[in-house]
Design a protein around this motif. Structure first.
Motif, PDB file in Angstrom:
ATOM      1  N   THR A 383       0.700  -1.229  -0.117  1.00  0.00           N
ATOM      2  CA  THR A 383       0.196   0.041   0.055  1.00  0.00           C
ATOM      3  C   THR A 383       0.852   1.324  -0.035  1.00  0.00           C
ATOM      4  OG1 THR A 383      -1.551  -1.243   1.225  1.00  0.00           O
ATOM      5  CG2 THR A 383      -1.781   1.199   1.138  1.00  0.00           C
ATOM      6  N   ARG A 387       2.223   5.025  -3.153  1.00  0.00           N
ATOM      7  CA  ARG A 387       2.273   6.413  -3.025  1.00  0.00           C
ATOM      8  C   ARG A 387       3.985   6.962  -2.988  1.00  0.00           C
ATOM      9  NH1 ARG A 387      -0.480   7.882   1.993  1.00  0.00           N
ATOM     10  NH2 ARG A 387       0.054   9.961   1.545  1.00  0.00           N
ATOM     11  N   SER A 418       0.075   1.783   9.695  1.00  0.00           N
ATOM     12  CA  SER A 418      -0.957   2.122   8.698  1.00  0.00           C
ATOM     13  C   SER A 418      -1.212   3.618   9.093  1.00  0.00           C
ATOM     14  CB  SER A 418      -2.170   1.324   9.022  1.00  0.00           C
ATOM     15  OG  SER A 418      -2.016   0.101   8.458  1.00  0.00           O
ATOM     16  N   ASN A 419      -1.223   4.223  10.166  1.00  0.00           N
ATOM     17  CA  ASN A 419      -1.471   5.714  10.253  1.00  0.00           C
ATOM     18  C   ASN A 419      -0.197   6.299   9.773  1.00  0.00           C
ATOM     19  OD1 ASN A 419      -3.757   5.626  11.339  1.00  0.00           O
ATOM     20  ND2 ASN A 419      -3.274   5.484  13.401  1.00  0.00           N
ATOM     21  N   LYS A 422      -0.549   6.575   6.233  1.00  0.00           N
ATOM     22  CA  LYS A 422      -1.592   7.502   5.935  1.00  0.00           C
ATOM     23  C   LYS A 422      -1.527   8.849   5.827  1.00  0.00           C
ATOM     24  CE  LYS A 422      -5.288   6.980   8.553  1.00  0.00           C
ATOM     25  NZ  LYS A 422      -6.510   6.660   8.926  1.00  0.00           N
ATOM     26  N   ILE A 475      -8.534  13.628   5.372  1.00  0.00           N
ATOM     27  CA  ILE A 475      -8.238  12.385   5.299  1.00  0.00           C
ATOM     28  C   ILE A 475      -8.976  11.093   5.989  1.00  0.00           C
ATOM     29  CG2 ILE A 475      -6.014  10.914   5.962  1.00  0.00           C
ATOM     30  CD1 ILE A 475      -4.307  13.429   5.849  1.00  0.00           C
ATOM     31  N   GLY A 477     -10.739   8.457   7.983  1.00  0.00           N
ATOM     32  CA  GLY A 477     -10.301   7.503   9.257  1.00  0.00           C
ATOM     33  C   GLY A 477     -11.462   7.418  10.158  1.00  0.00           C
ATOM     34  N   THR A 540      -6.127   9.955  -4.111  1.00  0.00           N
ATOM     35  CA  THR A 540      -5.662  10.651  -2.850  1.00  0.00           C
ATOM     36  C   THR A 540      -6.928  10.746  -1.992  1.00  0.00           C
ATOM     37  OG1 THR A 540      -5.632  12.723  -3.715  1.00  0.00           O
ATOM     38  CG2 THR A 540      -3.593  11.507  -3.762  1.00  0.00           C
ATOM     39  N   PRO A 541      -6.898  11.017  -0.814  1.00  0.00           N
ATOM     40  CA  PRO A 541      -8.188  11.207  -0.080  1.00  0.00           C
ATOM     41  C   PRO A 541      -8.847  12.666  -0.460  1.00  0.00           C
ATOM     42  CG  PRO A 541      -6.393  10.902   1.402  1.00  0.00           C
ATOM     43  CD  PRO A 541      -5.734  10.969   0.274  1.00  0.00           C
TER      44      PRO A 541
END
Length: 552
Positions: A383, A387, A418-419, A422, A475, A477, A540-541
């Motif tokens: 993942t 990016r 993951s955070n 992200k 973002i 979450g 992207t978000p």
């Protein structure tokens, strides 16, 4: 438990002293010992007064102050529920969010009423409660009600309106914090006052008992047998009460005055027993509330998961049935629906994970922390590579045994990594460093992303909290990931430390106790080469939100 009365054949009783029984001290002692009667009467008065004073303090604390403080916390919970419902309506436009908002609004007056009644006549507290209510009314009238009356759903977001609502809610929270601190201060004072009265009563009884014992010791044997022994029994009972022994009662025997003292002391012990029963009942109710909350989360999550699965299945059927025959606009709408179904599934999974982490027993086994960290890094590398983010792991190179629940610990490190990915910018690295020192092993996960504002670090880890810059940058979450990590690490008797600078990045350090016996080294898998970034990376978000608005 057998008391001195049980051994001597006299039954100890509590409550009001019996009207008869025993001779007055004046008939047992010579006139020279008349002062002894005054001493015993004073002891009885202190005991009775101490019981009444302690009872009054406990009644004020448990009957008025604690319910008012609890209602004040319920007021904030109602307003928080309303804020969450407003936010849900703003994002989805669904009627269900309006229903949640109206239910919380209906509960609010019932919780505000006992707070106002308790504060009435108290200038300082009434001022704080009035300020809190004014702030709540301002937030409802100037933001919540207009926002609920306005259209909701994607495309209705207005930054100015959102900022006004956040500012008003922050003022409400500040007002509530001041009221909360005042209630806490008063609870501490009331508790301290009750303890002081109780200890003063015990101290007075002990001192006067010792003085009486000394005087009786100088008298004749008869006084020694009929007066000193009961006083010594009362003294022993007081000491056992001070040690918090259960079912302790003083022997009601000897002269009439000593009987009164014993009865008063028994009444004091009865008051203590009732207070302990109240505390036990409150703890039982709290446990029942925790169980009800867990059942609620589990049931609601199950009820949401079933229709989501159905929706997801129908979406796949639609995609297959109309493949290559769907207009671009409809394809975008279908893809947006898939993304939002996936987000809701993630939120449900996080709620269930947090509930399990808070309540399940932790099955500990010896695991290699180095391997757990490397496995979690491997899971996020693909993942991250989309990016252009490179995840590197630096470790001592030998097994690091810790006692842990492997699945829960893996979930904690996966959340942290993951955070880090992200909230990193495209192309920034994520560094994982594993070190050991003084019987502890530390895992530091460092990113160079957007960071967290300094004023919001203290709130990090509360349920559904998300940093303002993450919300501003849109973002995605749930606000539960950090809470899950803290809960899991607490279950492992570890510590989590957050260091962050807005715009410069965040470092999360997890410390666990290192075991003495090393686990046998497992064959280390070859490190995955950093995959070539996908030529068609995920959106992207910001692009994701923009796409949703276009689809709407």
């Amino acid at each position: 438990m057998r008391t001195p009365a049980a051994r001597s054949g006299t039954r100890p009783v509590g409550g009001t002293p019996p009207p008869g029984g025993g001779q007055p001290v004046s008939r047992l002692v010579a006139p020279v010992l008349a002062r002894m009667g005054l001493l015993l009467a004073l002891m009885a008065a202190i005991c009775v007064g101490g019981v009444l004073a302690s009872t009054q303090a406990l009644d004020h604390l448990t009957g008025r102050l604690l319910p008012a403080a609890t209602a004040n916390e319920d007021v904030l919970q109602d307003l928080t529920d309303m804020d969450a419902a407003v936010g849900a309506y703003a994002r989805s436009g669904e009627q269900e969010a309006i229903d949640d908002y109206e239910q919380a609004m209906q509960r609010l007056p019932g919780h505000e009423r006992p707070v106002r009644e308790f504060a009435r006549g108290d200038a300082e507290l009434e001022l704080l409660v009035t300020r809190q209510q004014d702030a709540a009314d301002a937030w409802v009238e100037r933001y919540a009600e207009p926002r609920v009356d306005a259209p909701g759903g994607p495309g209705t977001f207005q930054q100015q309106r959102y900022d006004r609502g956040q500012r008003l809610f922050d003022e409400l929270q500040e007002a509530h914090l001041a009221t909360h601190e005042e209630f806490d201060r008063r609870q501490r004072e009331a508790s301290s006052d009750a303890q002081w009265r109780f200890r003063a009563t015990i101290l007075a009884v002990v001192v006067l008992g010792l003085v009486g014992w000394f005087l009786v010791g100088r008298s004749r044997r008869r006084l020694d047998r009929e007066l000193s022994a009961p006083l010594l029994a009362i003294e022993a009972t007081v000491q056992r009460v001070a040690r918090a022994e259960a079912d302790v009662r003083a022997e009601v025997a000897g002269p009439r005055e000593v009987r009164a003292v014993a009865a008063a002391l028994n009444e004091l012990v009865e008051q203590q027993s009732r207070a302990r029963a109240v505390e036990t009942r409150i703890q039982s109710e709290l446990r029942a509330l925790d169980t009800a909350r867990d059942d609620f989360v589990s049931n609601v999550s199950h009820e949401l998961r079933t229709p989501l699965t159905t929706i997801s299945g129908y979406l796949e059927l639609i995609a297959e049935e109309f493949e290559d025959g769907m207009a671009p606009r409809h394809e975008r709408m279908l893809e947006a629906t898939r993304r939002n179904v996936s987000r809701l599934k993630t939120l449900i999974d996080d709620l269930l994970t947090l509930s399990k982490a808070e309540n399940r027993g932790t099955d500990l086994e010896q695991v290699d922390l180095d391997q757990v960290v490397r496995d979690a890094a491997t899971d996020v590398r693909i993942t991250a590579a989309r990016r252009g983010i490179v995840v590197t792991v630096t470790a001592p190179g030998h097994p690091l045994p810790v006692l842990a629940d492997r699945a829960m610990l893996n979930r904690a490190f996966l959340n942290v990594l993951s955070n880090a990915v992200k909230f990193s910018r495209d192309g920034d690295p994520v560094e994982v460093e594993v070190t050991e020192s003084m019987g502890q092993v530390q895992v530091a996960v460092r990113d160079h992303g957007i960071g967290i504002p300094a004023g919001e670090l203290e709130r990090l880890g509360t349920r559904f909290f998300r940093a303002s810059n993450a919300v501003h940058n849109e973002i995605a979450g749930t606000g539960l990931g950090v809470r899950i990590v803290q809960t899991i690490i607490d279950k492992h008797d570890g510590r989590v430390l957050f260091e962050s600078e807005e715009g410069a990045g965040t470092t999360v350090t997890i410390s666990l106790r290192l075991q003495g016996d090393r686990v046998p080294p497992a064959p280390a898998p070859a490190e995955l080469a950093d995959p070539t970034p996908d030529p068609t990376p995920d959106q992207t978000p910001e692009q994701d939100l923009q796409q949703d608005r276009q689809d709407a």
